[in-house]
Design a protein around this motif. Structure first.
Motif, PDB file in Angstrom:
ATOM      1  N   UNK A 106       4.705   0.345  -1.918  1.00  0.00           N
ATOM      2  CA  UNK A 106       4.523   1.171  -0.721  1.00  0.00           C
ATOM      3  C   UNK A 106       3.348   0.670   0.104  1.00  0.00           C
ATOM      4  N   UNK A 107       2.237   0.333  -0.564  1.00  0.00           N
ATOM      5  CA  UNK A 107       1.064  -0.166   0.141  1.00  0.00           C
ATOM      6  C   UNK A 107       1.349  -1.523   0.776  1.00  0.00           C
ATOM      7  N   UNK A 115      -7.508   0.969  -0.249  1.00  0.00           N
ATOM      8  CA  UNK A 115      -8.293   0.369   0.827  1.00  0.00           C
ATOM      9  C   UNK A 115      -7.335  -0.192   1.872  1.00  0.00           C
ATOM     10  N   UNK A 116      -7.876  -0.829   2.883  1.00  0.00           N
ATOM     11  CA  UNK A 116      -7.043  -1.424   3.923  1.00  0.00           C
ATOM     12  C   UNK A 116      -6.713  -0.425   5.012  1.00  0.00           C
ATOM     13  N   UNK A 117      -5.781  -0.790   5.874  1.00  0.00           N
ATOM     14  CA  UNK A 117      -5.406   0.054   6.999  1.00  0.00           C
ATOM     15  C   UNK A 117      -4.519   1.221   6.580  1.00  0.00           C
ATOM     16  N   UNK A 118      -3.710   1.017   5.563  1.00  0.00           N
ATOM     17  CA  UNK A 118      -2.831   2.077   5.055  1.00  0.00           C
ATOM     18  C   UNK A 118      -3.424   2.572   3.734  1.00  0.00           C
ATOM     19  N   UNK A 119      -3.808   3.827   3.678  1.00  0.00           N
ATOM     20  CA  UNK A 119      -4.515   4.319   2.490  1.00  0.00           C
ATOM     21  C   UNK A 119      -3.791   5.478   1.812  1.00  0.00           C
ATOM     22  N   UNK A 120      -2.502   5.595   1.993  1.00  0.00           N
ATOM     23  CA  UNK A 120      -1.773   6.693   1.363  1.00  0.00           C
ATOM     24  C   UNK A 120      -1.226   6.313  -0.010  1.00  0.00           C
ATOM     25  N   UNK A 121      -1.254   5.022  -0.344  1.00  0.00           N
ATOM     26  CA  UNK A 121      -0.732   4.548  -1.635  1.00  0.00           C
ATOM     27  C   UNK A 121      -1.740   3.586  -2.252  1.00  0.00           C
ATOM     28  N   UNK A 161       1.005  -2.021   4.736  1.00  0.00           N
ATOM     29  CA  UNK A 161       0.026  -2.979   5.264  1.00  0.00           C
ATOM     30  C   UNK A 161       0.721  -4.051   6.103  1.00  0.00           C
ATOM     31  N   UNK A 162       1.864  -4.550   5.634  1.00  0.00           N
ATOM     32  CA  UNK A 162       2.609  -5.559   6.380  1.00  0.00           C
ATOM     33  C   UNK A 162       3.070  -5.005   7.729  1.00  0.00           C
ATOM     34  N   UNK A 163       3.648  -3.808   7.707  1.00  0.00           N
ATOM     35  CA  UNK A 163       4.147  -3.218   8.961  1.00  0.00           C
ATOM     36  C   UNK A 163       3.009  -2.969   9.943  1.00  0.00           C
ATOM     37  N   UNK A 164       1.879  -2.465   9.447  1.00  0.00           N
ATOM     38  CA  UNK A 164       0.744  -2.231  10.333  1.00  0.00           C
ATOM     39  C   UNK A 164       0.200  -3.532  10.915  1.00  0.00           C
TER      40      UNK A 164
END
Length: 147
Positions: A95-96, A83-89, A100-103
């Motif tokens: 990695x997530x 879930x969240x903005x980054x969903x590749x991990x 998420x922090x970088x985004x």
């Protein structure tokens, strides 16, 4: 590594490289507890919790994590959840967390991280004694009041 400051001598024998190690307050940077002072473990029977990559406490890279009854490990609870903005991990993975922090903090050219790395001769968190004298961390340890 977060929440810890330490000094080390890379030329010392394995097992003898850490000179001082302290836990620090994440907001103020003040010393919260001393773990190693002048190469000696302080309160060696004290238990500390750590958060680490899942493969390390199960033998990865040969780190000496406890075994048997002393091994209290909780693995990832969100396998397959993305879930969240980054969903590749999977949620909760390193990695997530990084994505998420970088985004959230550096997603645009206005907020992109563009500071140069701190050199090993000025790093106050990981103090390489081949490049610094470690006096600042020594003073922080010496001024800590043990309760």
């Amino acid at each position: 590594m977060g929440g810890i400051r330490f000094s080390f001598d890379p030329t010392a024998a394995a097992g003898d490289r850490i000179e001082d190690a302290v836990f620090v307050d994440p907001e103020t940077g003040a010393v919260r507890d001393v773990r190693v002072d002048d190469g000696e473990v302080v309160n060696p029977d004290q238990d500390y919790g750590v958060v680490t990559l899942g493969f390390l406490p199960t033998g990865g890279d040969g780190y000496p994590f406890p075994t048997g009854d002393a091994f209290d490990f909780t693995g990832l609870l969100n396998a397959g959840v993305q879930t969240g903005a980054a969903t590749f991990a999977d949620d909760g993975t390193e990695q997530d967390a990084l994505a998420e922090y970088l985004l959230a903090n550096h997603a645009t050219s206005e907020t992109a991280f563009d500071e140069a790395d701190t050199g090993r001769d000025l790093d106050g968190r990981i103090v390489n004694l081949a490049y610094q004298d470690g006096a600042e961390l020594d003073a922080a340890v010496d001024n800590f009041i043990f309760v």
